[in-house]
Every structure is written in C-alpha cells, then in structure tokens.
Design a protein around this motif. Structure first.
Motif, PDB file in Angstrom:
ATOM      1  N   UNK A   6       0.814  -1.225   0.000  1.00 13.68           N
ATOM      2  CA  UNK A   6       0.000   0.000   0.000  1.00 13.68           C
ATOM      3  C   UNK A   6       0.844   1.270   0.000  1.00 13.68           C
ATOM      4  N   UNK A   7       1.938   1.259   0.771  1.00 14.32           N
ATOM      5  CA  UNK A   7       2.716   2.491   0.896  1.00 14.32           C
ATOM      6  C   UNK A   7       3.432   2.871  -0.396  1.00 14.32           C
ATOM      7  N   UNK A  53      -0.940   6.396  -3.026  1.00 15.97           N
ATOM      8  CA  UNK A  53      -2.349   6.700  -2.792  1.00 15.97           C
ATOM      9  C   UNK A  53      -2.493   7.328  -1.403  1.00 15.97           C
ATOM     10  N   UNK A 101       2.202  12.731   9.773  1.00 18.49           N
ATOM     11  CA  UNK A 101       2.602  11.325   9.954  1.00 18.49           C
ATOM     12  C   UNK A 101       3.126  10.684   8.660  1.00 18.49           C
ATOM     13  N   UNK A 102       2.353  10.838   7.602  1.00 18.26           N
ATOM     14  CA  UNK A 102       2.736  10.215   6.327  1.00 18.26           C
ATOM     15  C   UNK A 102       4.027  10.793   5.773  1.00 18.26           C
ATOM     16  N   UNK A 108       6.479  12.130   7.596  1.00  7.77           N
ATOM     17  CA  UNK A 108       7.586  11.642   8.437  1.00  7.77           C
ATOM     18  C   UNK A 108       7.927  10.204   8.062  1.00  7.77           C
ATOM     19  N   UNK A 109       6.881   9.395   7.808  1.00  6.94           N
ATOM     20  CA  UNK A 109       7.116   7.993   7.445  1.00  6.94           C
ATOM     21  C   UNK A 109       7.925   7.909   6.152  1.00  6.94           C
ATOM     22  N   UNK A 110       7.781   8.930   5.306  1.00  8.80           N
ATOM     23  CA  UNK A 110       8.507   8.936   4.032  1.00  8.80           C
ATOM     24  C   UNK A 110       9.773   9.785   4.099  1.00  8.80           C
ATOM     25  N   UNK A 111      10.138  10.117   5.333  1.00  6.83           N
ATOM     26  CA  UNK A 111      11.407  10.831   5.576  1.00  6.83           C
ATOM     27  C   UNK A 111      11.503  12.140   4.792  1.00  6.83           C
ATOM     28  N   UNK A 151      -0.016  14.752   1.348  1.00  5.21           N
ATOM     29  CA  UNK A 151       0.944  13.854   0.708  1.00  5.21           C
ATOM     30  C   UNK A 151       1.053  14.070  -0.802  1.00  5.21           C
TER      31      UNK A 151
END
Lengths: 370, 284
Positions: free
Chosen positions: A72-73, A77, A98-99, A101-104, A150
């Motif tokens: 999914x990541x 999407x 959050x999203x 940060x998760x993707x740096x 995003x």
C-alpha cells in the motif's frame, strides 16, 4: 491514459464472493463515486485498490503499472477512512505530518506542507490539539488534511461522512467537492448515500452484489437507468413502481399500460424489440415523483397522461410537499409545490409525464423502453 | 397554625455519621492489611533484642541499618540483583516476543481461531509438575545455575500470559489506524512500533508489571535450578530459616530489599497499570 484501470477483479471472503469480475477505468482527475447498498462490495473494491485486500483474480493498474503485489505504501495513494483513523496520542500537526515523516520528508518541507493543508481546510488554529479535543467535523478535516498533504496520485475516500450529523455532512460534502476542484486529483469515493453520489461525482459506479449494475454521469444514471435497481436506488423520494400489463394502444399508435385491470395509461413510446415482445405481459411503470404534477385547467401537455387519484398522505417538507396518492390498488408519491396541500381522502387529478417514465420487465428487472 | 414537626433523621443515616463510619471501616481495614508490611519493615531496623522482646516493641528506639549491612557484607544482597536481572531480562524478552506473537494472532489469524486458547492453556501446568524434567534437561545442557537458563524458563512461562493479554489489547486497536499507517508509508514493523505500541501502552505496562512480578516472586524454579551463582532472593530468604533458630533480622531485611523494586515499579507505573487493567476488564 486511465489513472486507474481494474480488469476482471474477483475478491472472496471465505465462501462469500464479494467482488465478481469488475472492470473499471478511471481517468486522471476524475471524481468517481462507488455507490450501492451495504454488502455490495464497494468498500472491498476500494480496499483492494488501496492494497489493503488482496484480489484472488484480476489486475489493478495505477498509471499503467500493475500494482497487485505492490505494498500500500508504494502505490502513491492517500486514503480517508470512515472513522477518521486519527492517532489519539498525536496532536493534529503530528497526525497530518505522519505520512510525510514515514517517508522521511525534510523537516522544513513537512512544516510548510502541513501548514498549507491546514490553511486549506481552515484548521490552522487546531494544530496543537489532540483528536479527542476536536468535534466530528474537525476530525474529518484533519483526516482529509492527512490525505492531501501527501500530494498522492490517487485519493480514496471510504464513507468519510457517514459518522457526521446531517448538517455537518452537507457542509463537508461541499468542502470535498471544493477540494477536488482546487487540487484536481483523481478521487474515488465510496458511499451508500445516493445524495452524496449525485452531488459529488463526475461519474457514478453503482454496484450490486459485487457487480457493476451501471456506470455513467449522475444525470445519465438518473435519467436513463438500465435496471429497476438503478431506477429505485437513485432519487429521493424513490421512484414509483406501478404494476400493470403492456398492451398496444387501441388507437393503433404506440402502447398503453393497463393498471389494476381498468385504468389505461396511453404511452406513445417508440417501439423496440423488447417492448414489442413484452406486449400482453406484466410490466412495471416507473415514474419519479417530480414527474407527476397537479393537473392544471388546460389540457394535458403532449406526452402527459391525466388521471384521477385519491390523496392518502401529505408530507410537507417546507420547500416541497410529498403527496402519496392512490391509483386503484397502487400507492404512488407525487412531488408538489410547497403550498399545494390537500386533505387525505380528497380526489384530485394528476398529470404524469410519460416521456420521462420508464418501463421495466419485472421478470428480468431490466428497463425495456430504452 | 404551626407547621407539623419534621421527623428527625435517624442517627446512623446522617451524612456526617455515614461518612465517619465509612472512614472508620476503611481505616480499620487498612490497618489490618498494612500491619504485616509495617511489622516486616520495622523489624528490619530492630536489634535482635528488640525483635524477641516481650511485650513486643511496636517501634524501635533508634533506627539501625545493621541488618542490611550484614546482608551486603556477607554478599547475600547480590541475590536481589540476581532476581532483578532475571526478572527484567525475561520480562523484556517476553514482552517483545509476546507482543509480536499477539499481533500476528490478531491481525494475521496465525494458527487459526484456537491457537490463542492453546497457548494460554500452557499456563495451566503447575510449575512443580515440570520442574524436575526441566532440571534433568538443564543438567544435560549445562544450564543449571546460569542466568540464561532461568531467563529462558521465565520467558517461556510468561509468554502465554503476555500473548493472551496483549492479544486483548491489540484487538481493541481500530484496524483503520494501522491501515492508515500502511497507506501513509509505513511497513508492518513501523506500524507495530509507531502505532500498535503507543496505542497499547497501558496494556503493555500492565502486562509487563505482572510478568515481572511472576519472575520476581518465583521460588520453585529458582530453588531447583540454582546452586550458588544465580540464587535469587526468594531462595536466599529460606536459607535463614534454620532447624534450631530463624534469623529474623536477616529475613526481614532481605524481605524488605525484595519488596522495594516491585513497590517502586508499581508506584511509578500506577497510572498505566490502572488504565491497562481496566481496559482488560472491559475486554473480558
């Protein structure tokens, strides 16, 4: 090129065949609404697009790439969930970020993008609050903020307004429509609410029992339903379905529908193979309440049929009055002007716009006059 | 005409009296339950003369730490350190493995519907029933009287409890939170770390405390599987009970040393403990 292409998609939950061979293409920038009753497979289809469910057969392509086995990541999407899915231990800023940060994403960029999304959704003053300190509408905005920050290729909405009260739902519906106009991204929106579907969609995909019943623009589905299910699902109040028998007009022009044995409704529809084959057989005459008017003193307009009915129930809504009338053994609802009020038991005359009526074969559920 | 007299409220139903009664009963119960703790605690500061004095000395004339000093001088206090190492290490390992196993059971339905019940059923085995087979096994592997031997055993015995408890807490986490994280850019491990652990924080702490207490209080395994190197404080205390006489001063001081770590752990984590336990209670 289609932004999303689904080919022959099947999904099972144990013995339940939830999605049955769906084919669907969605163009870039299109706002598509998947609508249907509970259990029709619309959320399953959306979750399969997101990669949260694995399809047993078929392919999902995003921007020309088959993504069946892509996590999914990595599908580019963003998704908004029904219950908002906000992290209760993070404040609004952190939830939106959050999203990223998760993707740096670099810190400065996160700051800038979160602030921009918050401005767009008018939640800039709430960035320090925890989700539990927000109202339902504010939570929904944060959830949308988390998706738009995003800049994803595809936005998925899974019944995002169903937890809100009616007034807030209307407001947020407008917000989502405005958002789509502003960011012009492909959006797929799941709902069971036909009003949401009609107001938001560029295209409606109406699902039933895991299959696409009909798809097209809202107006197309509303005006020219292909089946009884589509005719009945869209429109509020619901379409009237009057059982009768199809026959040839006695004057030799067109057809007529006999209701209740002796009420004859003339219909000058153009003949087609299915109509001709249905002559002498039971049919259902489907008429929308807004296509039934109070008879004026003039003769009925061309294509209209005038019938005497007995008023059974009057439901004023303020802007319109819904009046249930009895035609023989059948009850049908008509939509009148606000002040056109009648008393139950009163006999009135109605003009039915037969040019907008739909004829259905009750055996197959298919519309036979189009 | 004068108003009819208002009947006076019975004495025992007056709010102030009821409150007073409640406090009196609470106080009496507190005294009954806390007195043994007080007695143990205060005895550790008494001289042998005061310990055996009759009538009893309710509080010592002067606080002296001689009983503790002896424990440290003789090297007996190291048994508390041993207990601390064994309980902490086994708790950390059991919590890590158990939470991951519970996550797998809940989200991936690993082992089907009944594996969780099978796992918790392992707790039904009385430790004493398996301690001798384990002893023979440990003798074979050379694990008797070693840290890793006891850590492994405590971890194995705690895991079913951790899995069972964490399963309940993880089930309570809305799956959309995890799905949202997956879509937003996290992998499964990140979801576990960034979403599941923070969401189940209260449950994690509550479970960890009880796991720690299990290992801390264990006596049977430690008695059979230790000799001299990793003797725990529970086993050490029993050394002070003799056939001819009991070393009450050492017993009390060692018991206080053995109580303090658990006391401070519970006191520090009380906020999470209450929430975690009540969450579990709701889950049933």
């Amino acid at each position: 090129m289609a932004d999303l292409k689904i080919t022959g998609l099947h999904k099972y939950y144990g013995p339940v065949h939830a999605v049955k061979g769906i084919d669907l293409e969605i163009a870039a920038g299109e706002f598509t609404v998947l609508v249907g009753p509970s259990g029709c497979g619309k959320s399953t289809l959306l979750r399969t697009i997101a990669g949260l469910e694995e399809a047993e057969a078929g392919t999902v392509e995003i921007s020309g790439n088959v993504v069946n086995h892509v996590r999914p990541r990595d599908r580019d999407i963003a998704m908004v969930f029904q219950n908002y899915a906000l992290y209760p231990f993070m404040n609004v800023f952190e939830n939106i970020a959050f999203g990223l940060r998760a993707r740096k994403t670099p810190k400065a960029e996160i700051e800038e993008r979160v602030r921009r999304a918050a401005d767009m959704l008018a939640i800039s003053s709430l960035l320090d609050r925890l989700p539990r300190q927000l109202s339902g509408g504010q939570r929904q905005r944060v959830a949308i903020g988390r998706a738009i920050v995003r800049n994803a290729r595809l936005f998925l909405f899974d019944e995002p307004l169903s937890n809100l009260d009616a007034q807030l739902r209307d407001e947020m519906r407008g917000e989502i429509k405005r958002l789509h106009q502003e960011i012009d991204t492909t959006m797929i929106y799941v709902t069971h609410d036909q009003i949401e579907a009609m107001t938001l969609a560029d295209r409606i995909v109406l699902l039933k029992d895991g299959e696409i019943e009909q798809q097209g623009s809202p107006q197309e589905l509303f005006e020219t339903p292909r089946t009884r299910f589509v005719a009945g699902f869209l429109g509020s109040p619901q379409m009237n379905f009057v059982p009768g028998t199809l026959g040839m007009s006695r004057r030799g022009r067109g057809f007529e529908v006999t209701i209740d044995g002796d009420i004859r409704v003339a219909w000058s529809a153009a003949a087609n193979g299915r109509l001709s084959a249905a002559v002498g057989k039971p049919v259902e005459l489907a008429i929308r309440p807004e296509h039934i008017h109070r008879a004026s003193k003039q003769r009925p307009q061309a294509g209209h049929v005038r019938l005497p009915v007995t008023v059974e129930l009057v439901q004023p809504t303020g802007s319109r009055t819904f009046t249930t009338c009895r035609l023989g053994a059948t009850a049908m609802m008509a939509e009148f002007a606000a002040h056109d009020l009648h008393k139950p038991g009163e006999t009135i005359k109605l003009d039915i716009d037969m040019t907008r009526a739909v004829l259905i074969d009750p055996a197959t559920g298919l519309v036979i006059n189009r | 005409m004068s108003a009819p007299p208002v009947p006076s409220m019975p004495f025992t139903r007056r709010p102030a009296v009821r409150l007073g009664l409640r406090y009196a009963i609470s106080l009496a119960l507190t005294v009954v339950f806390l007195f043994p703790v007080y007695w143990l605690f205060i005895m550790s500061f008494k001289t042998p003369g005061e310990i055996f004095h009759f009538p009893p000395v309710w509080y010592p004339k002067s606080i002296q730490f001689g009983n503790y000093a002896v424990l440290f001088k003789d090297g007996d206090a190291v048994t508390v350190f041993n207990s601390l190492v064994l309980a902490s290490a086994s708790t950390i390992i059991a919590m890590l493995l158990g939470t991951m196993a519970a996550y797998s059971l809940v989200r991936f339905k690993t082992g089907g519907e009944h594996l969780a019940v099978w796992i918790i059923s392992q707790r039904m085995i009385p430790p004493v029933a398996i301690v001798f087979p384990i002893f023979l096994l440990y003798v074979f592997f050379g694990w008797v009287d070693t840290y890793h031997g006891l850590i492994l055993l405590y971890t194995a015995f705690s895991l079913p409890y951790v899995i069972w408890m964490m399963r309940g807490y993880i089930e309570d986490i809305p799956i959309e939170l995890e799905e949202s994280a997956l879509v937003d850019g996290c992998g499964r491990w990140q979801v576990l770390w960034k979403v599941v652990f923070p969401m189940a924080r209260s449950g994690l702490f509550a479970t960890a405390v009880f796991t720690f207490i299990f290992a801390w209080n264990d006596f049977v395994f430690a008695l059979v599987l230790t000799r001299t190197e990793v003797v725990t404080y529970t086993v050490q205390v029993t050394h002070y009970f003799g056939g001819q006489s009991n070393f009450w001063s050492k017993i009390s001081a060692m018991s206080v040393l053995g109580t303090l770590p658990v006391f401070f752990t519970v006191a520090t984590l009380q906020r999470y403990l209450v929430r975690g336990i009540s969450m579990g209670a709701i889950k049933g």
